[in-house]
Scaffold this active site. Structure first.
Site, PDB file in Angstrom:
ATOM      1  N   CYS A  90     156.478  34.217 -25.588  1.00  0.00           N
ATOM      2  CA  CYS A  90     155.660  33.041 -25.862  1.00  0.00           C
ATOM      3  C   CYS A  90     155.339  32.407 -24.516  1.00  0.00           C
ATOM      4  CB  CYS A  90     156.458  32.073 -26.741  1.00  0.00           C
ATOM      5  SG  CYS A  90     155.654  30.492 -27.029  1.00  0.00           S
ATOM      6  N   CYS A 203     148.074  33.612 -24.710  1.00  0.00           N
ATOM      7  CA  CYS A 203     148.991  33.203 -25.778  1.00  0.00           C
ATOM      8  C   CYS A 203     149.265  34.480 -26.572  1.00  0.00           C
ATOM      9  CB  CYS A 203     148.322  32.154 -26.662  1.00  0.00           C
ATOM     10  SG  CYS A 203     149.215  31.805 -28.200  1.00  0.00           S
TER      11      CYS A 203
HETATM   12  N1  DGL Z   1     152.638  32.595 -28.985  1.00  0.00           N
HETATM   13  C1  DGL Z   1     152.794  31.299 -28.354  1.00  0.00           C
HETATM   14  C2  DGL Z   1     152.317  31.387 -26.907  1.00  0.00           C
HETATM   15  O1  DGL Z   1     152.262  32.479 -26.361  1.00  0.00           O
HETATM   16  C3  DGL Z   1     152.141  30.328 -29.250  1.00  0.00           C
HETATM   17  C4  DGL Z   1     152.306  28.934 -28.886  1.00  0.00           C
HETATM   18  C5  DGL Z   1     152.287  27.942 -30.018  1.00  0.00           C
HETATM   19  O2  DGL Z   1     153.153  28.029 -30.898  1.00  0.00           O
HETATM   20  O3  DGL Z   1     151.452  27.051 -29.938  1.00  0.00           O
HETATM   21  O4  DGL Z   1     152.029  30.398 -26.263  1.00  0.00           O
END
Ligand code: DGL
Length: 298
Positions: A90, A203
Site C-alpha cells: 500500500c 496506488c
Molecule cells: N492500495 C492503497 C495504496 O496503495 C490504497 C489506499 C487507500 O486505502 O486509500 O495507497
C-alpha cells in the site's frame, strides 16, 4: 478478526528464519492483491498471508498518525503469523509507516511501496508525466523525494492526480457505468492535452483498472504508457529472500499435507484475512484473482 497494536516500543528482535514461513502482505483493502499477482508469478513456491484492513479502507484520506497506527497493527498481526518477510503493499501506508515498522522490527525484512515515478521519468519523451495516487501518497515524503531526486534534475514535470472515489470504485468491483469511470475517461483526454506520455499508477488498487485505461487509450488513439511498481517489488522480495537464504524450495501450487501456522492440515498458497469480511468481498477477491487461484478466506 481481533486486532492488537504492538504493546511496546521496544523493537521486536525475533525473526522467522525459516524458508517455509509465509510472506506477509498488507493493504487497506484488495489493492495489494495486484502486488500478490506479481509475487505469485515470480515466486510460485512461496506461501502468502494477506491482511486487508477492510474495516478502515480507504486509508488515503486519513491523517499520517492514523495511517501509521493502523499500519503498525497490521504489521504486528502479520509478524505474529510468523511471516519471514512483510510487504506493505500500500503506497499510502508505506508513505507514513514504513520507517516506523522497520524501526519496530529491525531484523525482519519489510518492503514498502513508492510510485514507480523513476522509470516513467527516465522513459518520458515529452518531459511531462502524471502520478495517480491517494492524497496521502501524493503528500508523503517518499514520493516527493523521488520528484526532487529524479524528476527535477531530469527537467520532467510531474502532475499529481487524485480522485477520492477511485479506491472505493475498485473495492466496489469497478462498475463501468459509474461516474468514477466516466471521470477517468475524461481525465485521460486532459492528460493527452497536457502532453503527458506516462501515467504512474501510484496506488496498488489502480492496476486493477489498467485494462480499462489501455482500452480507452487505444480507442482514443492516445500516445500514453502506464507503469506500476508490482514487478519491481516482486523482484526486490526475491532478492531479499535469496540474500538471506530464505527462498522456499517446494512449489505450493496445490494444497499440501502439512501443518500451517494455525495447525490446520492444509496449506494454501494464499490465505486472505480481512478485518471486515463478507460475501461481497469474497466474490471480489475471486474476481480480481481469477477462479483458478486456490485461496483460503477469513
Ligand atoms: N492500495 C492503497 C495504496 O496503495 C490504497 C489506499 C487507500 O486505502 O486509500 O495507497
Amino acid at each position: 478478526m481481533k486486532q492488537q497494536a504492538p504493546t511496546t516500543s521496544i523493537p521486536a528482535v525475533t525473526t522467522y528464519q525459516d524458508r517455509h514461513a509465509p510472506i506477509g502482505l498488507f493493504d487497506s483493502g484488495v489493492g495489494g492483491l495486484s502486488v500478490y499477482k506479481h509475487l505469485a508469478q515470480q515466486l510460485p513456491a512461496e506461501r502468502y498471508v494477506y491482511y486487508a484492513d477492510t474495516l478502515h479502507v480507504p486509508y488515503g484520506n486519513r491523517d499520517s498518525q492514523n495511517i501509521e497506527a493502523l499500519t503498525l497493527i497490521a504489521v504486528e498481526w502479520l509478524y505474529q503469523q510468523g511471516c519471514k518477510l512483510i510487504v506493505i503493499a500500500c503506497n499510502s501506508a508505506s508513505a507514513y509507516a514504513l520507517d516506523a515498522a522497520r524501526r519496530h522490527y529491525p531484523l525482519l525484512p519489510i518492503v514498502g511501496l513508492v510510485p514507480a515515478l523513476k522509470p516513467a521519468v527516465l522513459a518520458s519523451k515529452s518531459g511531462h508525466v502524471a502520478v495517480l495516487a491517494t492524497k496521502a501518497t501524493l503528500n508523503g515524503t517518499l514520493l516527493n523525494q523521488v520528484i526532487a531526486d529524479i524528476a527535477a534534475p531530469n527537467h520532467t514535470l510531474v502532475t499529481k492526480y487524485f480522485d477520492p472515489e477511485l479506491v472505493p470504485w475498485v473495492e466496489a468491483g469497478m462498475p463501468t457505468t459509474a461516474e468514477t469511470a466516466q471521470r477517468l475517461r475524461q481525465q485521460l483526454g486532459q492528460f493527452a492535452d497536457d502532453k503527458i506520455d506516462y501515467l504512474v499508477l501510484g496506488c496498488t488498487h489502480y492496476p486493477f483498472f489498467k485494462d480499462f485505461l489501455i482500452h480507452d487509450i487505444t480507442a482514443q488513439r492516445l500516445s500514453m504508457h502506464i507503469v506500476d511498481s508490482g514487478y519491481a517489488i516482486a523482484a526486490r522480495v526475491q532478492y531479499l529472500l535469496a540474500e538471506r537464504d530464505l527462498l522456499a524450495e517446494l512449489p505450493c501450487l496445490a494444497p499440501i499435507e502439512q501443518k500451517d501456522v494455525h495447525n490446520s492440515h492444509i496449506v494454501y498458497p494464499l490465505t486472505f484475512y480481512a478485518s471486515k469480511y463478507d460475501n461481497r468481498l469474497s466474490c471480489l477477491v475471486h474476481r480480481l484473482l481469477g477462479s483458478q487461484i486456490l485461496i483460503k478466506l477469513h
